[in-house]
Scaffold this motif. Structure first.
Motif, mmCIF file in Angstrom:
data_model
loop_
_atom_site.group_PDB
_atom_site.id
_atom_site.type_symbol
_atom_site.label_atom_id
_atom_site.label_comp_id
_atom_site.label_asym_id
_atom_site.label_seq_id
_atom_site.Cartn_x
_atom_site.Cartn_y
_atom_site.Cartn_z
ATOM 1 N N GLY A 88 -0.473 3.338 0.465
ATOM 2 C CA GLY A 88 -0.326 3.442 -0.994
ATOM 3 C C GLY A 88 -1.300 2.522 -1.714
ATOM 4 N N TYR A 89 -1.506 1.314 -1.174
ATOM 5 C CA TYR A 89 -2.496 0.413 -1.794
ATOM 6 C C TYR A 89 -3.884 1.072 -1.768
ATOM 7 C CZ TYR A 89 1.045 -3.163 -0.419
ATOM 8 O OH TYR A 89 2.194 -3.878 -0.210
ATOM 9 N N VAL A 90 -4.150 1.766 -0.650
ATOM 10 C CA VAL A 90 -5.455 2.436 -0.528
ATOM 11 C C VAL A 90 -5.511 3.638 -1.479
ATOM 12 C CG1 VAL A 90 -7.045 3.588 1.066
ATOM 13 C CG2 VAL A 90 -5.692 1.645 1.866
ATOM 14 N N ALA A 122 0.513 -16.258 3.534
ATOM 15 C CA ALA A 122 1.199 -15.807 4.761
ATOM 16 C C ALA A 122 0.349 -14.758 5.479
ATOM 17 C CB ALA A 122 2.565 -15.244 4.411
ATOM 18 N N ARG A 123 -0.263 -13.852 4.727
ATOM 19 C CA ARG A 123 -1.107 -12.822 5.360
ATOM 20 C C ARG A 123 -2.290 -13.464 6.084
ATOM 21 N NH1 ARG A 123 0.262 -7.664 3.729
ATOM 22 N NH2 ARG A 123 0.874 -7.367 1.553
ATOM 23 N N ILE A 124 -2.900 -14.463 5.453
ATOM 24 C CA ILE A 124 -4.071 -15.095 6.083
ATOM 25 C C ILE A 124 -3.640 -15.803 7.367
ATOM 26 C CG2 ILE A 124 -5.938 -16.804 5.778
ATOM 27 C CD1 ILE A 124 -6.176 -14.233 4.015
ATOM 28 N N GLY A 234 14.865 2.979 5.166
ATOM 29 C CA GLY A 234 14.218 1.727 4.809
ATOM 30 C C GLY A 234 12.806 1.990 4.335
ATOM 31 N N HIS A 235 11.877 1.130 4.775
ATOM 32 C CA HIS A 235 10.503 1.141 4.282
ATOM 33 C C HIS A 235 9.713 2.383 4.717
ATOM 34 C CE1 HIS A 235 6.869 -0.744 2.849
ATOM 35 N NE2 HIS A 235 6.338 -0.832 4.053
ATOM 36 N N LEU A 236 10.047 2.924 5.900
ATOM 37 C CA LEU A 236 9.215 4.010 6.445
ATOM 38 C C LEU A 236 9.846 5.376 6.179
ATOM 39 C CD1 LEU A 236 8.075 2.402 9.850
ATOM 40 C CD2 LEU A 236 6.840 2.460 7.669
HETATM 41 C C1 MLT Z 1 3.010 -1.636 5.213
HETATM 42 O O1 MLT Z 1 4.073 -1.107 5.545
HETATM 43 O O2 MLT Z 1 1.967 -0.987 5.106
HETATM 44 C C2 MLT Z 1 3.001 -3.114 4.968
HETATM 45 O O3 MLT Z 1 4.259 -3.636 5.209
HETATM 46 C C3 MLT Z 1 2.547 -3.398 3.581
HETATM 47 C C4 MLT Z 1 2.436 -4.858 3.272
HETATM 48 O O4 MLT Z 1 2.347 -5.677 4.191
HETATM 49 O O5 MLT Z 1 2.383 -5.172 2.077
#
Ligand code: MLT
Length: 261
Positions: A88-90, A122-124, A234-236
């Motif tokens: 989604g970000y992409v 945290a990501r880095i 959930g998320h997926l």
């Molecule tokens: C994802 O499911 O693509 C990631 O959890 C997204 C994220 O880390 O923000």
């Protein structure tokens, strides 16, 4: 960058961009369930699945440009672009950079805001661990338990097992690159008002990674969007509730095609 892409069916082109840290394998039920209505294209993003990582600096813009290059290679002018979470970000980056190629958008389990400073840090540090460890144990420990919802945990052991397998087979360097790309992504909130293409926003009612508020405010800021909540997921959503996900996309595609006639 040539993205390895599974490309099935004929009809309106529908590009589906996978979540982190998975691959196009997550879209199995969409390739099967949507093929009679759409030409379904599911690329592996850089470094994931069958796609090479390349030497580009990490950014969601580079990932969006890879998708535009994919459309060029396939001879597709305009498509419905959809993505789940990282996908989604992409998709949002694609809408900013290649708006004229978007017939419609599907934004699943994602948000338009950038990371807060702590999330970016945290990501880095996860990226650094992935690079140092050379394996994805940090993702199995920290992220996997939050990827699916309680209903899937309790009732769909096979689905959870499949997601675990996908996370386990993620190349650590691709995951590190993608974490850095997501950490650097800009806030897309201000750009949403410019997105004219019809948009379907999907959100799992049990999503522990993106909040309902984040999904709702993104849908409300878009001039032409509809939000559908997916229960028992959930998320997926595409993996946990594939039938509900596919029904929503099918209906969205049908309405879109009617407006194009
Ligand atoms: C994802 O499911 O693509 C990631 O959890 C997204 C994220 O880390 O923000």
């Amino acid at each position: 960058m040539q993205l390895y892409t599974r490309d099935v069916g004929s009809g309106t082109p529908l590009v589906l961009l996978h979540a982190f840290p998975l691959s196009s394998a997550m879209w199995l039920a969409q390739r099967e369930g949507l093929v009679s209505r759409f030409r379904v294209l599911t690329p592996d993003m850089r470094g994931f699945g069958g796609s090479p990582l390349g030497a580009e600096e990490p950014s969601v813009d580079a990932m969006a440009d890879d998708v535009a290059a994919l459309l060029d290679t396939k001879g597709i002018d305009r498509a419905i672009i959809g993505g789940l979470s990282m996908g989604g970000y992409v998709t949002l980056a694609f809408c900013r950079r290649h708006a004229d190629r978007v017939l419609g958008a599907v934004l699943a389990d994602t948000k338009a805001t950038e990371d807060a400073a702590a999330a970016r840090e945290a990501r880095i540090s996860i990226a650094e661990r992935l690079e140092a460890d050379g394996n994805v144990s940090v993702l199995l420990d920290d992220l996997l338990p939050r990827l699916v919802g309680p209903t899937t945990m309790q009732q769909r052991a096979l689905v959870y097992g499949r997601v675990r397998g996908l996370v386990q087979s993620t190349p650590p360097l691709a995951a590190a690159w993608a974490q850095r790309a997501m950490a650097a992504r800009p806030d897309s909130t201000g750009a949403l008002a410019e997105f004219r293409a019809p948009t379907l926003v999907l959100h799992g009612a049990e999503d522990a990674i993106i909040t309902e508020d984040e999904a709702r405010s993104m849908a409300e800021a878009l001039p032409n969007a509809e939000l559908i909540m997916i229960p028992g997921s959930g998320h997926l959503t595409a993996v946990e509730q594939p039938q509900l996900f596919n029904d929503a996309v099918t209906e969205f595609g049908a309405a879109l095609t009617r407006t194009l006639r």
